[in-house]
Scaffold this active site. Sequence first.
Site, PDB file in Angstrom:
ATOM      1  N   GLN A  92      -3.153   2.399  19.801  1.00  0.00           N
ATOM      2  CA  GLN A  92      -3.502   3.783  20.130  1.00  0.00           C
ATOM      3  C   GLN A  92      -4.654   4.248  19.246  1.00  0.00           C
ATOM      4  O   GLN A  92      -5.170   5.339  19.437  1.00  0.00           O
ATOM      5  CB  GLN A  92      -2.296   4.701  19.885  1.00  0.00           C
ATOM      6  CG  GLN A  92      -1.104   4.382  20.755  1.00  0.00           C
ATOM      7  CD  GLN A  92       0.134   5.101  20.238  1.00  0.00           C
ATOM      8  OE1 GLN A  92       0.425   6.220  20.645  1.00  0.00           O
ATOM      9  NE2 GLN A  92       0.861   4.466  19.350  1.00  0.00           N
ATOM     10  N   HIS A 110      -6.400   4.246  23.837  1.00  0.00           N
ATOM     11  CA  HIS A 110      -6.958   5.592  23.637  1.00  0.00           C
ATOM     12  C   HIS A 110      -8.463   5.544  23.377  1.00  0.00           C
ATOM     13  O   HIS A 110      -9.032   6.508  22.871  1.00  0.00           O
ATOM     14  CB  HIS A 110      -6.243   6.313  22.492  1.00  0.00           C
ATOM     15  CG  HIS A 110      -4.833   6.720  22.831  1.00  0.00           C
ATOM     16  ND1 HIS A 110      -3.915   7.145  21.898  1.00  0.00           N
ATOM     17  CD2 HIS A 110      -4.190   6.786  24.024  1.00  0.00           C
ATOM     18  CE1 HIS A 110      -2.760   7.436  22.499  1.00  0.00           C
ATOM     19  NE2 HIS A 110      -2.907   7.210  23.782  1.00  0.00           N
ATOM     20  N   CYS A 118     -20.841   8.930  28.682  1.00  0.00           N
ATOM     21  CA  CYS A 118     -21.530  10.029  29.349  1.00  0.00           C
ATOM     22  C   CYS A 118     -20.536  10.740  30.268  1.00  0.00           C
ATOM     23  O   CYS A 118     -20.001  10.121  31.193  1.00  0.00           O
ATOM     24  CB  CYS A 118     -22.725   9.512  30.148  1.00  0.00           C
ATOM     25  SG  CYS A 118     -23.504  10.837  31.091  1.00  0.00           S
ATOM     26  N   CYS A 140     -28.547   8.043  32.516  1.00  0.00           N
ATOM     27  CA  CYS A 140     -28.897   9.097  33.484  1.00  0.00           C
ATOM     28  C   CYS A 140     -29.599  10.289  32.838  1.00  0.00           C
ATOM     29  O   CYS A 140     -29.982  11.220  33.539  1.00  0.00           O
ATOM     30  CB  CYS A 140     -27.643   9.562  34.240  1.00  0.00           C
ATOM     31  SG  CYS A 140     -26.568  10.657  33.262  1.00  0.00           S
ATOM     32  N   SER A 178       4.598   7.304  15.775  1.00  0.00           N
ATOM     33  CA  SER A 178       5.726   8.240  15.724  1.00  0.00           C
ATOM     34  C   SER A 178       6.538   8.261  17.013  1.00  0.00           C
ATOM     35  O   SER A 178       7.583   8.905  17.066  1.00  0.00           O
ATOM     36  CB  SER A 178       5.214   9.648  15.401  1.00  0.00           C
ATOM     37  OG  SER A 178       4.278  10.056  16.374  1.00  0.00           O
ATOM     38  N   LEU A 203       7.271   3.532   8.746  1.00  0.00           N
ATOM     39  CA  LEU A 203       7.646   4.113   7.462  1.00  0.00           C
ATOM     40  C   LEU A 203       9.042   4.738   7.527  1.00  0.00           C
ATOM     41  O   LEU A 203       9.791   4.724   6.555  1.00  0.00           O
ATOM     42  CB  LEU A 203       6.610   5.184   7.084  1.00  0.00           C
ATOM     43  CG  LEU A 203       6.552   5.634   5.647  1.00  0.00           C
ATOM     44  CD1 LEU A 203       6.321   4.462   4.701  1.00  0.00           C
ATOM     45  CD2 LEU A 203       5.440   6.669   5.479  1.00  0.00           C
ATOM     46  N   GLU A 204       9.373   5.273   8.687  1.00  0.00           N
ATOM     47  CA  GLU A 204      10.648   5.987   8.864  1.00  0.00           C
ATOM     48  C   GLU A 204      11.023   5.888  10.343  1.00  0.00           C
ATOM     49  O   GLU A 204      10.183   5.516  11.157  1.00  0.00           O
ATOM     50  CB  GLU A 204      10.457   7.461   8.471  1.00  0.00           C
ATOM     51  CG  GLU A 204       9.376   8.109   9.318  1.00  0.00           C
ATOM     52  CD  GLU A 204       8.883   9.447   8.784  1.00  0.00           C
ATOM     53  OE1 GLU A 204       9.286   9.816   7.671  1.00  0.00           O
ATOM     54  OE2 GLU A 204       8.113  10.092   9.496  1.00  0.00           O
TER      55      GLU A 204
HETATM   56  P1  OAD Z   1       1.389   9.798  14.289  1.00  0.00           P
HETATM   57  O1  OAD Z   1       0.658  10.485  13.201  1.00  0.00           O
HETATM   58  O2  OAD Z   1       2.052  10.622  15.328  1.00  0.00           O
HETATM   59  O3  OAD Z   1       2.528   8.861  13.661  1.00  0.00           O
HETATM   60  C1  OAD Z   1       2.243   7.982  12.603  1.00  0.00           C
HETATM   61  C2  OAD Z   1       3.521   7.192  12.297  1.00  0.00           C
HETATM   62  O4  OAD Z   1       3.198   6.249  11.306  1.00  0.00           O
HETATM   63  C3  OAD Z   1       4.672   8.039  11.772  1.00  0.00           C
HETATM   64  O5  OAD Z   1       5.894   7.636  12.410  1.00  0.00           O
HETATM   65  C4  OAD Z   1       4.717   7.702  10.274  1.00  0.00           C
HETATM   66  O6  OAD Z   1       6.040   7.717   9.750  1.00  0.00           O
HETATM   67  C5  OAD Z   1       4.179   6.292  10.290  1.00  0.00           C
HETATM   68  N1  OAD Z   1       3.499   5.926   9.029  1.00  0.00           N
HETATM   69  C6  OAD Z   1       2.809   6.713   8.168  1.00  0.00           C
HETATM   70  N2  OAD Z   1       2.315   5.984   7.160  1.00  0.00           N
HETATM   71  C7  OAD Z   1       2.689   4.710   7.380  1.00  0.00           C
HETATM   72  C8  OAD Z   1       2.495   3.481   6.684  1.00  0.00           C
HETATM   73  N3  OAD Z   1       1.793   3.406   5.562  1.00  0.00           N
HETATM   74  N4  OAD Z   1       3.025   2.346   7.221  1.00  0.00           N
HETATM   75  C9  OAD Z   1       3.747   2.389   8.380  1.00  0.00           C
HETATM   76  N5  OAD Z   1       3.969   3.523   9.078  1.00  0.00           N
HETATM   77  C10 OAD Z   1       3.445   4.669   8.585  1.00  0.00           C
HETATM   78  O7  OAD Z   1       0.361   8.760  14.943  1.00  0.00           O
HETATM   79  P2  OAD Z   1       0.456   8.002  16.351  1.00  0.00           P
HETATM   80  O8  OAD Z   1       1.861   7.732  16.718  1.00  0.00           O
HETATM   81  O9  OAD Z   1      -0.491   6.865  16.284  1.00  0.00           O
HETATM   82  O10 OAD Z   1      -3.954  10.328  20.332  1.00  0.00           O
HETATM   83  O11 OAD Z   1      -0.151   9.112  17.307  1.00  0.00           O
HETATM   84  C11 OAD Z   1      -0.282   8.829  18.672  1.00  0.00           C
HETATM   85  C12 OAD Z   1      -1.472   9.536  19.235  1.00  0.00           C
HETATM   86  O12 OAD Z   1      -1.417  10.937  18.920  1.00  0.00           O
HETATM   87  C13 OAD Z   1      -2.799   9.108  18.651  1.00  0.00           C
HETATM   88  O13 OAD Z   1      -3.320   7.949  19.243  1.00  0.00           O
HETATM   89  C14 OAD Z   1      -3.675  10.285  18.922  1.00  0.00           C
HETATM   90  C15 OAD Z   1      -2.740  11.387  18.518  1.00  0.00           C
HETATM   91  O14 OAD Z   1      -2.965  12.618  19.114  1.00  0.00           O
HETATM   92  C16 OAD Z   1      -5.148  10.711  20.771  1.00  0.00           C
HETATM   93  O15 OAD Z   1      -6.033  11.066  20.010  1.00  0.00           O
HETATM   94  C17 OAD Z   1      -5.276  10.665  22.252  1.00  0.00           C
END
Ligand code: OAD
Length: 235
Positions: A92, A110, A118, A140, A178, A203-204
């Site tokens: 992502q 993503h 564009c 374009c 997450s 992490l959790e």
């Molecule tokens: P989040 O910020 O929602 O979640 C990050 C996850 O990583 C959480 O569950 C944390 O506990 C975990 N975490 C933090 N530090 C860590 C570490 N050192 N090692 C392992 N895990 C760790 O990010 P995403 O789930 O990636 O979309 O978010 C999904 C989408 O929401 C992104 O791609 C973005 C955002 O809006 C777009 O921009 C379209």
Amino acid sequence: MSKSPRRITILTGAGISAESGLGTFRDVGGLWSRHDWRDLATPRAFARDPGFVLDFYNWRRAAVRAARPNPAHLALARLERDWPGEVTLITQNVDDLHERAGSRAVIHMHGTHLRALCAACGHRWPAPEVMAPDDPCPACAAPRSRPDVVWFGEMPYHMDRIAAALEATDLFVSIGTSGTVQPAAGFAAAARAAGARTLSLNLEPSRNAAAFDDSRFGPAAEIVPPWVEELLASG
Ligand code: OAD
């Protein structure tokens, strides 16, 4: 793990890049706790104030360029290289740390902010370090350049390939996400329904924790490399 899986599908999120110094979105102090995503990550926000949106992505792009892959990215590249079966890596993340660690076939669902798109004709090209609202499209000439990232309300990329991988996989692994944003948050349940085992490395516990058969908790740079070594030893 009783039987060695042949096909492995991995989904990564912002947590895998956290130890490379890139902020996550929803943790305490995360990007979406400091900024309102409605002002930055929607087509409407871009239409209303393209300069503000581009400035945000210019700042993020600079942070990505300064970051380095961490041991978790490197371990996944090693898995892709050395695993005798098939490894599908879906991210992502809009950074390129998997590629810089050596992963070759990364599915960026993503998009990536290292590429420009564009909004008028759909042409794509490498993003300059700093994008400006009146940059003309090289194809374009329309002044409608945006980062090639998927915003809220837009369809993620490569969904056919992802659906096929989830259907065929023996093991689905989610790392550093997450489990909040659809459709990615539903991949573990889809893979499990198709017969795969599911593992969370985070992490959790994530919001979709019930979709996983197994979990290991800790920073990705610490828990992903030993998991990869165990898997390679079992294969
Ligand atoms: P989040 O910020 O929602 O979640 C990050 C996850 O990583 C959480 O569950 C944390 O506990 C975990 N975490 C933090 N530090 C860590 C570490 N050192 N090692 C392992 N895990 C760790 O990010 P995403 O789930 O990636 O979309 O978010 C999904 C989408 O929401 C992104 O791609 C973005 C955002 O809006 C777009 O921009 C379209």
